[in-house]
Design a protein around this motif. Structure first.
Motif, PDB file in Angstrom:
ATOM      1  N   LYS A  59       0.872  -1.194   0.000  1.00 41.54           N
ATOM      2  CA  LYS A  59       0.000   0.000   0.000  1.00 41.54           C
ATOM      3  C   LYS A  59       0.903   1.236   0.000  1.00 41.54           C
ATOM      4  CE  LYS A  59      -3.994  -2.146   0.280  1.00 41.54           C
ATOM      5  NZ  LYS A  59      -4.410  -2.783   1.515  1.00 41.54           N
ATOM      6  N   HIS A  60       0.247   2.418   0.076  1.00 39.17           N
ATOM      7  CA  HIS A  60       1.050   3.608  -0.207  1.00 39.17           C
ATOM      8  C   HIS A  60       2.149   3.879   0.828  1.00 39.17           C
ATOM      9  CE1 HIS A  60      -1.750   5.708   2.565  1.00 39.17           C
ATOM     10  NE2 HIS A  60      -0.765   6.601   2.687  1.00 39.17           N
ATOM     11  N   LYS A  63       4.919   1.407   0.266  1.00 41.01           N
ATOM     12  CA  LYS A  63       5.584   1.749  -1.007  1.00 41.01           C
ATOM     13  C   LYS A  63       6.495   2.975  -0.833  1.00 41.01           C
ATOM     14  CE  LYS A  63       2.227  -0.136  -4.261  1.00 41.01           C
ATOM     15  NZ  LYS A  63       1.086   0.187  -5.115  1.00 41.01           N
ATOM     16  N   GLU A  64       5.988   3.967  -0.073  1.00 39.66           N
ATOM     17  CA  GLU A  64       6.821   5.165   0.193  1.00 39.66           C
ATOM     18  C   GLU A  64       8.095   4.782   0.939  1.00 39.66           C
ATOM     19  OE1 GLU A  64       4.856   8.330   2.256  1.00 39.66           O
ATOM     20  OE2 GLU A  64       3.363   8.589   0.660  1.00 39.66           O
TER      21      GLU A  64
END
Lengths: 393, 318
Positions: A59-60, A63-64
């Motif tokens: 998820k974001h 991923k970040e």
């Protein structure tokens, strides 16, 4: 006093000797350039940490996090989708470290719930593991701040199911945590440390090695040549004292060594932007101390061997050994501790310590007192033994 | 030389002894050298000549005995002595990558010559040794004889009263040898006293007013050439070149009544004897009958070689 006549004569002989000049100046310049340019990366970017990442969350926020790791130069990030396969690859030492983002990582943080990142590492590469852990801890602390904030606002009645509201809160938090409110400022006990350029190693390293060739090898050969050719006998029968004769020989060797080392360091400064430090006095004192110790060793070799033909191999063996263990070819700190202790019986190690103080830390005269003191002590011992054993007959 | 000069002692050597590790290189040698004299120390290699001349040059000191040079004691006043002596070492003691002029300038400055004096003295000396044309060439390009000549010039820059020369003609061609002889004679005519060591008879015979013969660290004879040759009496020297000289032949020759000494080398034999010409045929007969292959035989008049054989029983160059 007539010792300067002998020194001047030796300088004239040197200027006529094209091969000696090439060996003194051109060869070290070429070697410094080749070594510095070819092996430059050895001391700059030699730390590469391989990391295998399994992002089960995908998820974001995870991923970040992965993107953050990929943006760090010293980390080599590879992705693996299967956790079991990834664990096997680390177990088989294909990778040194594995980072696993658990399923629901992003969701937990956004909900203000505790979560955890798993790092599996090979304990044999402890220092690299520590570097990775510190990097991940730093970014994880930021995430922890989000969780704490969300927990706090939830405690004040803000509903966590309102995703938009939570994002707004995180944006505000981001504004406050960069830069961090409690900053840790580190200061060195010395002046500011400069980046370790390869030329900080290779310019003084090879310059000192070639200085030793001049002072120890060429110096001892020059003295023995005077003995063997009969010029020394002729000088002894002339109205000049023996101390002036020997002083003249020492002065001649010292001057040529001092000029050589100075020129090679200036070459480093001009050609490779080597910063010699802010104190001209300090660099001159260090050059003089190193040259004097080298000259003393040359005199010692001259009295310990019987002929000039013996002086060359003995000198070469001494110089190569001192250069290898004393830090001319690689930094002393990469040697085992016991070798570093042994190295400090050599001129090279003390010379290199002194040059590191000036070229890396710019400590000035006060920072090289110990190194200069030891080098001068070596000079006194070498000259004392050489003078006692020297035979004019 | 005038009589007054001859009787003025410039070097006095009294019972000088020098030992190295138990070996006595100079054994109680005593003699004087007179002002204006050319004195030759003759002897084979290892006789102690170079040790003695090294002591006189203040290179090192004697273990016992007394030496005065131009009135100065060699131990107490070595610096003063160094100002009045010039030394030509056996080796070519020059810097090969400096020119002849630069070598002379260097040594001249060591002797404290002023710039002007140095310049004129260098020109005079280069002319004297016949190397003005080569003054600005490096020594490494010179022949052995030319190097020897510059080697001598370097000892004369300060115009010394005494010149010490250690084997000055070793390894030089006949032309350079003659030039060196001429130089020594010229210097002596200007009043310089010269002491040189040599194992070459020709040097001693052509140059010396007096000759001292040294063997095994001792002075075994000292006189003028004529005086020394009288010591040999009527002796002749027969030199035989022959292969496979049998011991029986040597014994038979030794038994000849007038034979004084027989010296044997690998392929030669030297016989000192009276009435050499009369006995030449007998000697050839003995050698051939014993199976020696005689290649040449010659008879020499008495000379220093004869004298050395007479005094020591060995050949000078052995």
């Amino acid at each position: 006093m007539k010792f300067h006549l002998i020194a001047a004569k030796d300088m004239k002989i040197l200027i006529r000797d094209r091969n000696a000049l090439i060996f003194m100046f051109i060869m070290p310049m070429v070697i410094i350039s080749v070594a510095g340019l070819a092996l430059g990366g050895t001391f700059e970017d030699n730390i590469r940490i391989d990391v295998l990442v399994v992002d089960l969350d995908n998820k974001h926020l995870s991923k970040e996090f992965v993107q953050f790791l990929e943006d760090i130069d010293i980390l080599d990030i590879d992705m693996e989708s299967n956790e079991f396969a990834a664990r096997d690859r680390v177990k088989n030492k294909e990778y040194g470290r594995l980072v696993i983002f658990p399923l629901g990582f992003t969701e937990s943080i956004m909900a203000g719930q505790d979560t955890e990142l798993l790092i599996i590492s090979d304990p044999s590469k402890d220092s690299q593991n520590t570097v990775l852990e510190k990097i991940i801890e730093g970014y994880a602390n930021q995430m922890s701040t989000y969780v704490v904030t969300i927990k706090t606002v939830t405690a004040y009645g803000v509903p966590t199911y309102d995703q938009e509201k939570v994002f707004d809160i995180i944006k505000v938090v981001d504004r406050f945590i960069f830069p961090p409110p409690v900053a840790v400022v580190t200061q060195s006990s010395t002046t500011d440390r400069k980046d370790f350029s390869p030329f900080i190693q290779y310019v003084p390293g090879f310059a000192v090695m070639f200085l030793l060739f001049t002072c120890v090898e060429a110096g001892s050969v020059s003295l023995l040549k005077e003995q063997e050719s009969g010029t020394l006998r002729r000088l002894v029968t002339a109205p000049i004292s023996r101390s002036e004769i020997i002083g003249g020989k020492i002065a001649g060797i010292f001057i040529r060594g001092f000029i050589q080392l100075s020129v090679l360091l200036l070459f480093g400064q001009v050609a490779f932007d080597l910063d010699l430090g802010s104190s001209l006095a300090a660099i001159i004192i260090l050059i003089a101390a190193v040259t004097l110790a080298g000259t003393g060793l040359g005199m010692l070799v001259a009295v310990l061997v019987k002929t000039k033909d013996q002086a060359s191999p003995v000198s070469n063996m001494l110089i190569m050994t001192m250069s290898a263990i004393g830090g001319s070819w690689w930094p002393l700190y990469i040697e085992p501790e016991f070798m570093q202790s042994i190295a400090h019986f050599t001129i090279t190690a003390w010379a290199m310590d002194g040059f590191y103080e000036l070229l890396i830390f710019d400590t000035g005269v006060s920072g090289i007192r110990e190194e200069v003191g030891v080098l001068l002590l070596m000079s006194v011992v070498f000259f004392w033994i050489a003078t006692i054993r020297f035979k004019f007959e | 030389m005038t009589e007054a000069l001859i009787n003025d002692v410039i070097i006095s050597i009294e019972k000088v002894v020098k030992r190295y590790n138990g070996f006595t290189a100079v054994d109680e040698i005593s003699f004087n050298i007179k002002r204006g004299e050319i004195f030759g120390l003759l002897g084979p290699n290892g006789a102690g000549k170079s040790t003695l001349i090294s002591i006189l040059c203040c290179l090192f000191t004697q273990d016992s005995g007394k030496i005065t040079i131009d009135g100065f004691d060699n131990i107490k006043d070595s610096i003063r002595i160094k100002n009045v002596i010039g030394v030509v070492p056996q080796e070519i003691s020059l810097y090969s990558t400096l020119t002849a002029r630069e070598n002379l300038a260097f040594y001249g400055k060591i002797y404290g010559l002023s710039k002007m004096a140095l310049h004129s003295r260098i020109e005079i000396l280069l002319d004297m040794v016949g190397l003005t044309e080569r003054a600005d060439d490096m020594i490494q390009g010179f022949s052995g004889g030319m190097k020897r000549r510059i080697n001598i010039a370097a000892a004369l820059l300060h115009n010394p009263k005494i010149l010490f020369m250690d084997e000055p003609t070793t390894g030089v061609d006949p032309q350079s040898r003659k030039r060196i002889y001429d130089t020594i004679v010229d210097l002596n005519k200007q009043g310089m006293s010269v002491l040189f060591t040599t194992h070459q008879m020709e040097d001693a015979q052509k140059l010396c007013h007096r000759i001292g013969i040294v063997d095994k660290g001792q002075l075994i004879a000292l006189d003028t050439l004529t005086g020394l040759l009288e010591l040999t009496g009527e002796s002749d020297l027969i030199h035989v070149e022959a292969k496979d000289i049998p011991p029986n032949a040597v014994e038979s020759i030794r038994k000849i009544e007038t034979v004084k000494q027989v010296s044997i080398d690998t392929d030669s034999m030297t016989i000192q004897l009276l009435k050499g010409r009369e006995l030449l045929v007998n000697i050839i007969d003995i050698l051939t009958s014993e199976g020696a292959k005689v290649e040449s035989i010659n008879i020499k008049e008495p000379d220093l070689e004869t004298l050395f054989l007479h005094l020591t029983g060995t050949k000078l160059r052995s």
